[in-house]
Design an enzyme around this catalytic site. Structure first.
Site, PDB file in Angstrom:
ATOM      1  N   PRO A 105      -2.642   1.077 -20.697  1.00  0.00           N
ATOM      2  CA  PRO A 105      -3.811   1.896 -21.053  1.00  0.00           C
ATOM      3  C   PRO A 105      -3.688   3.337 -20.559  1.00  0.00           C
ATOM      4  CG  PRO A 105      -4.401   0.204 -19.418  1.00  0.00           C
ATOM      5  CD  PRO A 105      -2.985  -0.041 -19.803  1.00  0.00           C
ATOM      6  N   GLU A 132      -3.249  -5.327 -13.102  1.00  0.00           N
ATOM      7  CA  GLU A 132      -3.717  -3.932 -13.054  1.00  0.00           C
ATOM      8  C   GLU A 132      -2.657  -2.953 -13.527  1.00  0.00           C
ATOM      9  OE1 GLU A 132      -6.871  -2.742 -12.787  1.00  0.00           O
ATOM     10  OE2 GLU A 132      -7.151  -4.898 -12.966  1.00  0.00           O
ATOM     11  N   ARG A 170       6.209  -2.410 -41.291  1.00  0.00           N
ATOM     12  CA  ARG A 170       5.801  -2.105 -42.664  1.00  0.00           C
ATOM     13  C   ARG A 170       6.493  -0.856 -43.220  1.00  0.00           C
ATOM     14  NH1 ARG A 170       2.257   1.875 -43.118  1.00  0.00           N
ATOM     15  NH2 ARG A 170       1.551   1.291 -45.191  1.00  0.00           N
ATOM     16  N   ASP A 185      -0.988   8.374 -54.639  1.00  0.00           N
ATOM     17  CA  ASP A 185      -2.175   8.599 -53.823  1.00  0.00           C
ATOM     18  C   ASP A 185      -1.893   8.443 -52.338  1.00  0.00           C
ATOM     19  OD1 ASP A 185      -3.775   9.276 -55.871  1.00  0.00           O
ATOM     20  OD2 ASP A 185      -4.849   7.368 -56.001  1.00  0.00           O
TER      21      ASP A 185
HETATM   22  C1  9D3 Z   1      -9.626  -1.322 -12.989  1.00  0.00           C
HETATM   23  C2  9D3 Z   1      -9.227  -0.855 -14.341  1.00  0.00           C
HETATM   24  N1  9D3 Z   1      -8.352  -1.813 -15.002  1.00  0.00           N
HETATM   25  C3  9D3 Z   1      -9.091  -2.893 -15.643  1.00  0.00           C
HETATM   26  C4  9D3 Z   1     -10.252  -2.497 -16.496  1.00  0.00           C
HETATM   27  C5  9D3 Z   1      -7.480  -1.060 -15.893  1.00  0.00           C
HETATM   28  C6  9D3 Z   1      -6.755  -1.885 -16.876  1.00  0.00           C
HETATM   29  C7  9D3 Z   1      -5.523  -2.452 -16.574  1.00  0.00           C
HETATM   30  C8  9D3 Z   1      -4.851  -3.207 -17.526  1.00  0.00           C
HETATM   31  C9  9D3 Z   1      -7.274  -2.064 -18.154  1.00  0.00           C
HETATM   32  C10 9D3 Z   1      -6.587  -2.819 -19.090  1.00  0.00           C
HETATM   33  C11 9D3 Z   1      -5.385  -3.384 -18.767  1.00  0.00           C
HETATM   34  C12 9D3 Z   1      -4.655  -4.167 -19.793  1.00  0.00           C
HETATM   35  N2  9D3 Z   1      -4.376  -3.343 -20.965  1.00  0.00           N
HETATM   36  C13 9D3 Z   1      -3.139  -3.128 -21.421  1.00  0.00           C
HETATM   37  O1  9D3 Z   1      -2.223  -3.663 -20.855  1.00  0.00           O
HETATM   38  C14 9D3 Z   1      -2.916  -2.238 -22.539  1.00  0.00           C
HETATM   39  C15 9D3 Z   1      -3.832  -1.482 -23.351  1.00  0.00           C
HETATM   40  C16 9D3 Z   1      -5.262  -1.360 -23.340  1.00  0.00           C
HETATM   41  O2  9D3 Z   1      -6.001  -1.972 -22.564  1.00  0.00           O
HETATM   42  N3  9D3 Z   1      -5.839  -0.545 -24.267  1.00  0.00           N
HETATM   43  C17 9D3 Z   1      -5.112   0.165 -25.168  1.00  0.00           C
HETATM   44  N4  9D3 Z   1      -3.799   0.085 -25.214  1.00  0.00           N
HETATM   45  C18 9D3 Z   1      -3.175  -0.721 -24.313  1.00  0.00           C
HETATM   46  S1  9D3 Z   1      -1.531  -0.923 -24.203  1.00  0.00           S
HETATM   47  C19 9D3 Z   1      -1.617  -2.007 -22.950  1.00  0.00           C
END
Ligand code: 9D3
Length: 252
Positions: A105, A132, A170, A185
Site C-alpha cells: 500500500p 504490516e 490482456r 473507438d
Molecule cells: C496499520 C496500517 N496497516 C493496516 C491498515 C497498513 C496496511 C498494511 C498492509 C494496510 C494494508 C496492508 C495489506 N495491503 C497490501 O498488501 C497491498 C495493497 C493495499 O492494501 N491497497 C492497494 N494496493 C495494495 S498492494 C498490496
C-alpha cells in the site's frame, strides 16, 4: 495447448520469444491462478501465451513452525516479514525474467503506462505483502519496485498481484483478437485517450420506459461519434478532474 505454427495469431510470436512469465511469491499460493484461470486470462494461460508459477514464502522459513514474520523493532501493532526469509525466496527466483515488484500500500499507484511496459517485457516477479509489511532493508538491498493498486486497504498483496497480472495479460500479443485491439473507438476514446468511456446501450430499444438515445438509432455515424465523445468528456469532467485536466492539457 502450446503455441504452434498452426495458429496464425501465435506463429509470429513463436520465433525465439518465450511466453510472458509471472512468478508470484506468496504465503497463499492456493489463491492462484484464482480468477486468472478463467475468462480471457485463463484461455490465454491454457493456450500457453503466458505462464504462472507460485513460490511459497514459507518454504524458506528457518523454523519448524515455518514462520516468515516477526514483531516490529520499535514496537507497534502487527508483524513484519523477515528480510532474511524474503531475501532467500527472492534469490531462489533470481534467474526468472522481469523486474521484481513488491505489492504494497506504500507503493506508487499502478497505471496503464506501467502495465504496458511490464507487458512488453519478458515477465514479472511479484512479492505479495502480508502482515504490516516487509522489512525495509530487503526492499533497498534488492531495489524492489513498490506498487499499490489504489488508495484502499486490502488484506494483502495477492488480490493486487492478480489485478496487475490481469492488466498485463490482456495486452499480450494474441490474447485479445483483432476485434478488440483494432477497434477504432478504443484508441479515439476510452482510457488510452485519457477519457472515461461513453455510455453503452443494447436491445431492447425501450426498457422499463427508458429509451436508448435517438442518435444511436439514427445510423448517422459521424453524429454518433461526436455524441460519444461529448458523453465521454462530460463524464470524465464530472467524475475525474485529474484525468480531465491532463486530457485538456494534452489537447494543446
Ligand atoms: C496499520 C496500517 N496497516 C493496516 C491498515 C497498513 C496496511 C498494511 C498492509 C494496510 C494494508 C496492508 C495489506 N495491503 C497490501 O498488501 C497491498 C495493497 C493495499 O492494501 N491497497 C492497494 N494496493 C495494495 S498492494 C498490496
Amino acid at each position: 495447448m502450446t503455441p504452434t505454427a498452426a495458429n496464425g495469431a501465435t506463429a509470429a510470436v513463436m520465433t525465439s520469444v518465450r511466453p510472458w512469465r509471472a512468478t508470484v511469491l506468496t504465503i497463499f499460493p492456493d489463491m492462484f491462478p484464482g480468477p486468472l484461470g478463467q475468462s480471457l486470462a485463463g484461455k490465454a494461460l491454457d493456450a500457453g501465451l503466458w505462464s504462472l508459477d507460485t513460490v511459497d514464502l514459507r518454504d524458506f522459513a528457518l523454523d519448524r513452525h515455518r514462520s516468515v514474520d516477526d514483531a516490529p523493532f520499535g514496537g507497534g501493532v502487527g508483524m513484519v516479514i523477515r528480510p532474511d526469509i524474503a531475501d532467500a525466496a527472492l534469490a531462489a527466483i533470481d534467474e526468472r525474467p522481469g523486474p521484481t515488484v513488491y505489492l504494497s500500500p506504500r507503493g506508487r499507484v499502478l497505471d496503464q503506462a506501467r502495465v504496458r511496459m511490464l507487458a512488453e517485457g519478458p515477465g514479472v516477479k511479484l512479492l505479495c505483502g502480508r502482515f504490516e509489511g516487509l522489512d525495509q532493508r530487503v526492499i533497498e538491498a534488492r531495489a524492489l519496485e513498490e506498487i499499490s493498486i489504489g488508495d484502499f486497504v486490502l488484506s494483502g498483496g495477492e488480490p493486487a498481484a492478480i489485478a496487475l497480472i490481469d492488466a498485463c495479460v490482456r495486452l499480450l500479443p494474441g490474447v485479445i483478437g483483432d476485434a478488440g485491439a483494432l477497434d477504432e473507438d478504443s484508441f479515439a476514446l476510452g482510457l488510452d485517450a485519457g477519457l472515461l468511456e461513453y455510455p453503452h446501450y443494447t436491445r431492447p430499444a425501450v426498457w422499463q420506459g427508458r429509451a436508448v438515445p435517438d442518435v444511436l438509432l439514427s445510423g448517422h455515424h459521424e453524429k454518433i461519434r461526436l455524441w460519444r465523445r461529448q458523453q465521454a468528456e462530460r463524464v470524465t469532467e464530472e467524475r475525474r478532474p485529474d484525468l480531465w485536466r491532463r486530457y485538456m492539457a494534452g489537447r494543446n
